[in-house]
Write a protein that holds these residues in place. Sequence first.
Motif, mmCIF file in Angstrom:
data_model
loop_
_atom_site.group_PDB
_atom_site.id
_atom_site.type_symbol
_atom_site.label_atom_id
_atom_site.label_comp_id
_atom_site.label_asym_id
_atom_site.label_seq_id
_atom_site.Cartn_x
_atom_site.Cartn_y
_atom_site.Cartn_z
ATOM 1 N N SER A 1 1.042 -1.325 -0.170
ATOM 2 C CA SER A 1 -0.194 -0.035 0.293
ATOM 3 C C SER A 1 1.098 1.291 0.036
ATOM 4 N N PHE A 2 0.193 2.748 -0.503
ATOM 5 C CA PHE A 2 1.209 3.565 -0.085
ATOM 6 C C PHE A 2 0.628 4.249 0.755
ATOM 7 N N ILE A 3 1.206 5.063 1.723
ATOM 8 C CA ILE A 3 1.356 5.920 2.643
ATOM 9 C C ILE A 3 1.150 7.252 2.760
ATOM 10 N N THR B 1 -6.827 0.762 5.317
ATOM 11 C CA THR B 1 -6.670 0.827 3.893
ATOM 12 C C THR B 1 -7.763 0.856 3.321
ATOM 13 N N PHE B 2 -7.673 1.945 2.324
ATOM 14 C CA PHE B 2 -8.787 2.081 0.947
ATOM 15 C C PHE B 2 -8.401 1.822 0.108
ATOM 16 N N ILE B 3 -9.025 0.450 -1.047
ATOM 17 C CA ILE B 3 -8.623 0.016 -2.346
ATOM 18 C C ILE B 3 -9.339 1.080 -2.695
ATOM 19 N N LEU B 4 -8.369 1.652 -4.403
ATOM 20 C CA LEU B 4 -8.616 2.684 -4.339
ATOM 21 C C LEU B 4 -8.427 2.562 -6.721
ATOM 22 N N PRO B 5 -9.152 2.875 -6.712
ATOM 23 C CA PRO B 5 -9.089 3.082 -8.089
ATOM 24 C C PRO B 5 -7.616 3.775 -9.264
ATOM 25 N N GLY B 6 -6.993 3.036 -9.587
ATOM 26 C CA GLY B 6 -5.908 3.442 -9.701
ATOM 27 C C GLY B 6 -5.724 4.501 -11.410
ATOM 28 N N SER B 7 -4.660 5.939 -10.920
ATOM 29 C CA SER B 7 -4.721 6.448 -12.516
ATOM 30 C C SER B 7 -3.296 6.218 -12.852
ATOM 31 N N ARG C 1 -3.780 4.655 2.596
ATOM 32 C CA ARG C 1 -3.101 4.386 3.932
ATOM 33 C C ARG C 1 -2.812 5.498 4.383
ATOM 34 N N ILE C 2 -3.929 6.333 5.443
ATOM 35 C CA ILE C 2 -2.982 7.822 5.982
ATOM 36 C C ILE C 2 -3.000 7.021 7.348
ATOM 37 N N PRO C 3 -2.725 6.026 7.764
ATOM 38 C CA PRO C 3 -2.582 6.185 9.669
ATOM 39 C C PRO C 3 -2.831 7.765 10.276
ATOM 40 N N ASP C 4 -3.007 6.969 12.179
ATOM 41 C CA ASP C 4 -3.232 7.986 12.688
ATOM 42 C C ASP C 4 -1.996 7.715 13.747
ATOM 43 N N LEU D 1 9.281 13.659 3.653
ATOM 44 C CA LEU D 1 10.258 13.007 2.517
ATOM 45 C C LEU D 1 9.150 13.898 1.131
ATOM 46 N N GLY D 2 8.300 14.039 0.783
ATOM 47 C CA GLY D 2 7.723 14.899 0.061
ATOM 48 C C GLY D 2 6.680 13.220 -1.137
ATOM 49 N N ASN D 3 6.802 12.932 -0.568
ATOM 50 C CA ASN D 3 6.230 11.288 -1.787
ATOM 51 C C ASN D 3 5.691 10.691 -0.487
ATOM 52 N N PRO D 4 4.705 9.365 -0.673
ATOM 53 C CA PRO D 4 4.617 8.346 0.001
ATOM 54 C C PRO D 4 5.170 7.493 0.021
ATOM 55 N N LEU D 5 5.073 6.660 1.074
ATOM 56 C CA LEU D 5 6.099 5.773 1.278
ATOM 57 C C LEU D 5 5.446 4.155 0.982
ATOM 58 N N VAL D 6 5.950 3.331 0.496
ATOM 59 C CA VAL D 6 5.687 2.265 -0.593
ATOM 60 C C VAL D 6 5.755 1.097 1.209
ATOM 61 N N SER D 7 4.592 0.558 1.264
ATOM 62 C CA SER D 7 4.638 -0.394 2.807
ATOM 63 C C SER D 7 3.977 -1.700 2.565
ATOM 64 N N THR D 8 4.927 -2.187 3.863
ATOM 65 C CA THR D 8 4.129 -3.927 3.430
ATOM 66 C C THR D 8 4.149 -4.355 5.103
#
Length: 206
Positions: free
Chosen positions: A67-69, A100-106, A122-125, A136-143
């Motif tokens: 997922s993308f954080i 974790t929300f699954i959304l249509p990819g751009s 994912r936007i964790p609290d 960082l200025g961009n998402p983390l790829v996470s597992t």
Amino acid sequence: MAELIKIYKENPNPKDVKKVIDVLKRGGLVIYPTDTVYGLGCDITHMKALEKIARIKEVKLEKSNFSFICEDLSNLSDYVKQIDTSTFKILKRALPGPYTFILPGSKSLPHPFKKRKTVGIRIPDNTITLEIVKQLGNPLVSTSIRDEDYVIEYTTDPELILEKWDNLVDIVIDGGYGDNEASTVIDLSGDEPLIVREGKGSLEIF
């Protein structure tokens, strides 16, 4: 050898956060706390780091369901097709939170994910993680590092996480004990919300 860095949720020390950012920008791997289980992540723009995580998880990068954080909902449009108002309202209600929300990819997804129809967002609290993504200025790829086969402490206690992952990652962030319950996964890419996995997040967001 991985480094254990203690960062406090209440007031993440900018110097320690910068250390983590420098490692991520160099293509390093970091284990960090979320509002559910500890996660393993890297900079989304760093191809070699993405390949490293795929190797550790023994999956093909193109077929992975990492997922993308993200820091907040404002940069979603870089990774997600335009979403309707009702979907946006659900996201706004639930995030930041253990979902974790699954959304249509751009169409502008980073190269290895180009063929994906959907992405997990994912936007964790958790202030530590959000501060890292912000700097960082961009998402983390996470597992998640949660593993059914291991003793629970190896995924919740930062010092034991370090022991187990020492040779695989560059930094383990000690943000206190982690949770052992994963996020709730909800697929919002179809006509109706679909609960893929019930985890920590309540289903009363609909």
